[in-house]
Design a protein around this motif. Structure first.
Motif, PDB file in Angstrom:
ATOM      1  N   GLU A 169       0.836  -1.203   0.000  1.00  0.00           N
ATOM      2  CA  GLU A 169       0.000   0.000   0.000  1.00  0.00           C
ATOM      3  C   GLU A 169       0.875   1.259   0.000  1.00  0.00           C
ATOM      4  O   GLU A 169       0.748   2.131   0.869  1.00  0.00           O
ATOM      5  CB  GLU A 169      -0.928  -0.001   1.223  1.00  0.00           C
ATOM      6  N   PRO A 170       1.755   1.420  -0.982  1.00  0.00           N
ATOM      7  CA  PRO A 170       2.740   2.512  -0.952  1.00  0.00           C
ATOM      8  C   PRO A 170       2.138   3.904  -1.044  1.00  0.00           C
ATOM      9  O   PRO A 170       2.799   4.882  -0.688  1.00  0.00           O
ATOM     10  CB  PRO A 170       3.624   2.216  -2.162  1.00  0.00           C
ATOM     11  N   THR A 171       0.884   4.028  -1.525  1.00  0.00           N
ATOM     12  CA  THR A 171       0.252   5.347  -1.629  1.00  0.00           C
ATOM     13  C   THR A 171      -0.915   5.486  -0.661  1.00  0.00           C
ATOM     14  O   THR A 171      -1.637   6.483  -0.709  1.00  0.00           O
ATOM     15  CB  THR A 171      -0.259   5.584  -3.067  1.00  0.00           C
ATOM     16  N   GLY A 172      -1.090   4.512   0.221  1.00  0.00           N
ATOM     17  CA  GLY A 172      -2.266   4.495   1.095  1.00  0.00           C
ATOM     18  C   GLY A 172      -2.361   5.663   2.047  1.00  0.00           C
ATOM     19  O   GLY A 172      -3.465   6.049   2.450  1.00  0.00           O
ATOM     20  N   ALA A 173      -1.220   6.263   2.416  1.00  0.00           N
ATOM     21  CA  ALA A 173      -1.226   7.380   3.362  1.00  0.00           C
ATOM     22  C   ALA A 173      -1.036   8.725   2.664  1.00  0.00           C
ATOM     23  O   ALA A 173      -0.797   9.738   3.320  1.00  0.00           O
ATOM     24  CB  ALA A 173      -0.131   7.175   4.412  1.00  0.00           C
ATOM     25  N   LEU A 174      -1.151   8.743   1.322  1.00  0.00           N
ATOM     26  CA  LEU A 174      -0.847   9.944   0.558  1.00  0.00           C
ATOM     27  C   LEU A 174      -2.062  10.450  -0.197  1.00  0.00           C
ATOM     28  O   LEU A 174      -2.974   9.688  -0.529  1.00  0.00           O
ATOM     29  CB  LEU A 174       0.290   9.650  -0.435  1.00  0.00           C
ATOM     30  N   ASP A 175      -2.066  11.739  -0.522  1.00  0.00           N
ATOM     31  CA  ASP A 175      -3.130  12.280  -1.354  1.00  0.00           C
ATOM     32  C   ASP A 175      -2.935  11.813  -2.796  1.00  0.00           C
ATOM     33  O   ASP A 175      -1.891  11.261  -3.162  1.00  0.00           O
ATOM     34  CB  ASP A 175      -3.166  13.806  -1.275  1.00  0.00           C
ATOM     35  N   THR A 176      -3.944  12.055  -3.616  1.00  0.00           N
ATOM     36  CA  THR A 176      -3.954  11.501  -4.969  1.00  0.00           C
ATOM     37  C   THR A 176      -2.759  11.953  -5.805  1.00  0.00           C
ATOM     38  O   THR A 176      -2.078  11.139  -6.436  1.00  0.00           O
ATOM     39  CB  THR A 176      -5.254  11.889  -5.691  1.00  0.00           C
ATOM     40  N   ASN A 177      -2.478  13.258  -5.836  1.00  0.00           N
ATOM     41  CA  ASN A 177      -1.381  13.757  -6.664  1.00  0.00           C
ATOM     42  C   ASN A 177      -0.032  13.254  -6.181  1.00  0.00           C
ATOM     43  O   ASN A 177       0.840  12.889  -6.987  1.00  0.00           O
ATOM     44  CB  ASN A 177      -1.398  15.283  -6.696  1.00  0.00           C
ATOM     45  N   THR A 178       0.160  13.223  -4.865  1.00  0.00           N
ATOM     46  CA  THR A 178       1.420  12.711  -4.323  1.00  0.00           C
ATOM     47  C   THR A 178       1.566  11.234  -4.640  1.00  0.00           C
ATOM     48  O   THR A 178       2.659  10.756  -4.974  1.00  0.00           O
ATOM     49  CB  THR A 178       1.481  12.937  -2.799  1.00  0.00           C
ATOM     50  N   GLY A 179       0.454  10.501  -4.563  1.00  0.00           N
ATOM     51  CA  GLY A 179       0.475   9.085  -4.914  1.00  0.00           C
ATOM     52  C   GLY A 179       0.902   8.869  -6.350  1.00  0.00           C
ATOM     53  O   GLY A 179       1.681   7.949  -6.648  1.00  0.00           O
ATOM     54  N   LYS A 180       0.436   9.702  -7.245  1.00  0.00           N
ATOM     55  CA  LYS A 180       0.826   9.592  -8.651  1.00  0.00           C
ATOM     56  C   LYS A 180       2.324   9.844  -8.823  1.00  0.00           C
ATOM     57  O   LYS A 180       2.994   9.183  -9.632  1.00  0.00           O
ATOM     58  CB  LYS A 180       0.028  10.582  -9.499  1.00  0.00           C
ATOM     59  N   ASN A 181       2.845  10.790  -8.062  1.00  0.00           N
ATOM     60  CA  ASN A 181       4.284  11.062  -8.143  1.00  0.00           C
ATOM     61  C   ASN A 181       5.102   9.866  -7.670  1.00  0.00           C
ATOM     62  O   ASN A 181       6.145   9.535  -8.256  1.00  0.00           O
ATOM     63  CB  ASN A 181       4.628  12.297  -7.303  1.00  0.00           C
ATOM     64  N   ILE A 182       4.633   9.209  -6.620  1.00  0.00           N
ATOM     65  CA  ILE A 182       5.322   8.023  -6.111  1.00  0.00           C
ATOM     66  C   ILE A 182       5.287   6.903  -7.143  1.00  0.00           C
ATOM     67  O   ILE A 182       6.287   6.222  -7.400  1.00  0.00           O
ATOM     68  CB  ILE A 182       4.694   7.556  -4.780  1.00  0.00           C
ATOM     69  N   MET A 183       4.136   6.719  -7.779  1.00  0.00           N
ATOM     70  CA  MET A 183       4.027   5.666  -8.782  1.00  0.00           C
ATOM     71  C   MET A 183       4.890   5.973 -10.001  1.00  0.00           C
ATOM     72  O   MET A 183       5.422   5.056 -10.640  1.00  0.00           O
ATOM     73  CB  MET A 183       2.568   5.473  -9.196  1.00  0.00           C
ATOM     74  N   ALA A 184       5.062   7.249 -10.320  1.00  0.00           N
ATOM     75  CA  ALA A 184       5.953   7.617 -11.431  1.00  0.00           C
ATOM     76  C   ALA A 184       7.384   7.204 -11.123  1.00  0.00           C
ATOM     77  O   ALA A 184       8.122   6.738 -12.003  1.00  0.00           O
ATOM     78  CB  ALA A 184       5.870   9.119 -11.694  1.00  0.00           C
ATOM     79  N   ILE A 185       7.791   7.352  -9.861  1.00  0.00           N
ATOM     80  CA  ILE A 185       9.137   6.913  -9.463  1.00  0.00           C
ATOM     81  C   ILE A 185       9.262   5.405  -9.625  1.00  0.00           C
ATOM     82  O   ILE A 185      10.266   4.900 -10.154  1.00  0.00           O
ATOM     83  CB  ILE A 185       9.428   7.337  -8.010  1.00  0.00           C
ATOM     84  N   PHE A 186       8.250   4.671  -9.176  1.00  0.00           N
ATOM     85  CA  PHE A 186       8.284   3.219  -9.333  1.00  0.00           C
ATOM     86  C   PHE A 186       8.408   2.826 -10.801  1.00  0.00           C
ATOM     87  O   PHE A 186       9.162   1.908 -11.151  1.00  0.00           O
ATOM     88  CB  PHE A 186       7.020   2.582  -8.745  1.00  0.00           C
ATOM     89  N   GLN A 187       7.666   3.491 -11.657  1.00  0.00           N
ATOM     90  CA  GLN A 187       7.722   3.133 -13.074  1.00  0.00           C
ATOM     91  C   GLN A 187       9.091   3.440 -13.680  1.00  0.00           C
ATOM     92  O   GLN A 187       9.586   2.683 -14.517  1.00  0.00           O
ATOM     93  CB  GLN A 187       6.618   3.849 -13.845  1.00  0.00           C
ATOM     94  N   ARG A 188       9.706   4.517 -13.261  1.00  0.00           N
ATOM     95  CA  ARG A 188      11.057   4.812 -13.750  1.00  0.00           C
ATOM     96  C   ARG A 188      12.049   3.751 -13.290  1.00  0.00           C
ATOM     97  O   ARG A 188      12.909   3.303 -14.062  1.00  0.00           O
ATOM     98  CB  ARG A 188      11.498   6.197 -13.275  1.00  0.00           C
ATOM     99  N   LEU A 189      11.943   3.357 -12.023  1.00  0.00           N
ATOM    100  CA  LEU A 189      12.837   2.322 -11.507  1.00  0.00           C
ATOM    101  C   LEU A 189      12.657   1.018 -12.276  1.00  0.00           C
ATOM    102  O   LEU A 189      13.620   0.312 -12.568  1.00  0.00           O
ATOM    103  CB  LEU A 189      12.566   2.091 -10.019  1.00  0.00           C
ATOM    104  N   ASN A 190      11.409   0.715 -12.598  1.00  0.00           N
ATOM    105  CA  ASN A 190      11.106  -0.509 -13.322  1.00  0.00           C
ATOM    106  C   ASN A 190      11.610  -0.440 -14.764  1.00  0.00           C
ATOM    107  O   ASN A 190      12.275  -1.372 -15.248  1.00  0.00           O
ATOM    108  CB  ASN A 190       9.604  -0.755 -13.281  1.00  0.00           C
ATOM    109  N   LYS A 191      11.337   0.660 -15.449  1.00  0.00           N
ATOM    110  CA  LYS A 191      11.667   0.751 -16.869  1.00  0.00           C
ATOM    111  C   LYS A 191      13.131   1.083 -17.122  1.00  0.00           C
ATOM    112  O   LYS A 191      13.733   0.569 -18.060  1.00  0.00           O
ATOM    113  CB  LYS A 191      10.776   1.801 -17.537  1.00  0.00           C
ATOM    114  N   GLU A 192      13.713   1.939 -16.290  1.00  0.00           N
ATOM    115  CA  GLU A 192      15.069   2.408 -16.556  1.00  0.00           C
ATOM    116  C   GLU A 192      16.135   1.548 -15.871  1.00  0.00           C
ATOM    117  O   GLU A 192      17.252   1.424 -16.381  1.00  0.00           O
ATOM    118  CB  GLU A 192      15.206   3.863 -16.122  1.00  0.00           C
ATOM    119  N   GLN A 193      15.802   0.970 -14.719  1.00  0.00           N
ATOM    120  CA  GLN A 193      16.774   0.152 -13.995  1.00  0.00           C
ATOM    121  C   GLN A 193      16.432  -1.333 -14.015  1.00  0.00           C
ATOM    122  O   GLN A 193      17.221  -2.158 -13.553  1.00  0.00           O
ATOM    123  CB  GLN A 193      16.905   0.633 -12.546  1.00  0.00           C
ATOM    124  N   GLY A 194      15.264  -1.683 -14.529  1.00  0.00           N
ATOM    125  CA  GLY A 194      14.891  -3.085 -14.647  1.00  0.00           C
ATOM    126  C   GLY A 194      14.540  -3.758 -13.333  1.00  0.00           C
ATOM    127  O   GLY A 194      14.546  -4.993 -13.244  1.00  0.00           O
TER     128      GLY A 194
END
Length: 236
Positions: A169-194
């Motif tokens: 639940e990585p965004t469970g304690a965050l507001d919607t926009n902040t949650g989106k920013n966190i998920m963007a970081i996850f996607q970069r880690l996944n796509k750019e660092q594998g």
């Protein structure tokens, strides 16, 4: 070969004289470099499943392999070593030490590995810079917003260069926009660092950041959903 492979995983605990079956024969396979979401209502068993994937708990029965290695029979010490070297964890409540600044929090996993102070410092600074906190190195958690605290937690998770990040639940304690920013970081880690990412969430929009969703209900995989992200750029 799957990076993570669970076969007929069952988990039962006793509540007095009553046996509670939390997981009822889970079969789950995750390939290297995937971004997978595990979704389900409260009590469906998703957090228990994530704890087993993260070697924080052992199944009652079934087999679990990480990169072809059977792990369910490893000793507690061996499991601790595996967690420290192979897996990074991100939790809903951040789990930061409040008397330490961001830099010291991120250095902690490297201390457990016995890495020297100069190298710890270098890696921790790089990890914090990678999540946009290069100017917050010496801020304590109380001086950071919720989103910034979660970014510190992500930096701590990646500082040891894990193959897998597990997020509960990585965004469970965050507001919607902040949650989106966190998920963007996850996607970069996944796509750019594998980095392989497995997240647990009850939020539909957050689950859809993954490429596959396993829907849990009453301790069983109810259905498996494959998403098509080819036609859209999900992160910016």
């Amino acid at each position: 070969m799957s990076l993570l492979k669970l076969s007929n995983i069952r988990h039962t605990y006793k509540n007095g004289k009553i046996e509670v079956n939390v997981l009822k024969g889970i079969d789950l396979s995750i390939e290297e470099g995937e971004f997978v979401s595990i979704m389900g209502p409260s009590g469906s068993g998703k957090s228990t499943l994530l704890n087993i994937i993260g070697c924080l708990d052992k199944p009652t029965s079934g087999t679990y392999e990480i990169a072809g290695k059977r792990v369910e029979k490893l000793s507690d010490g061996q499991l601790a070593d595996l967690r420290n070297q192979f897996i990074g964890f991100v939790f809903q409540s951040f789990h930061l030490l409040h008397d330490l600044d961001a830099l010291a929090n991120v250095e902690l996993p490297l201390i457990y590995r016995g890495i020297g102070a100069r190298e710890r410092h270098r890696r921790a600074v790089a990890a914090l810079e990678s999540v946009g906190l290069g100017e917050r190195l010496h801020h304590r958690p109380s001086q950071l917003s919720g989103g910034e605290q979660q970014r510190v937690a992500i930096a701590r998770a990646i500082v040891g260069e894990p193959a897998v990040i597990l997020a509960d639940e990585p965004t469970g304690a965050l507001d919607t926009n902040t949650g989106k920013n966190i998920m963007a970081i996850f996607q970069r880690l996944n796509k750019e660092q594998g980095i392989t990412i497995v997240q647990v969430t009850h939020e539909v929009d957050i689950a859809h950041y993954g490429r596959r969703i396993f829907h849990l209900r009453d301790g069983e995989i109810e259905r498996h959903e494959v998403l098509d992200h080819k036609s859209q750029e999900v992160y910016t």
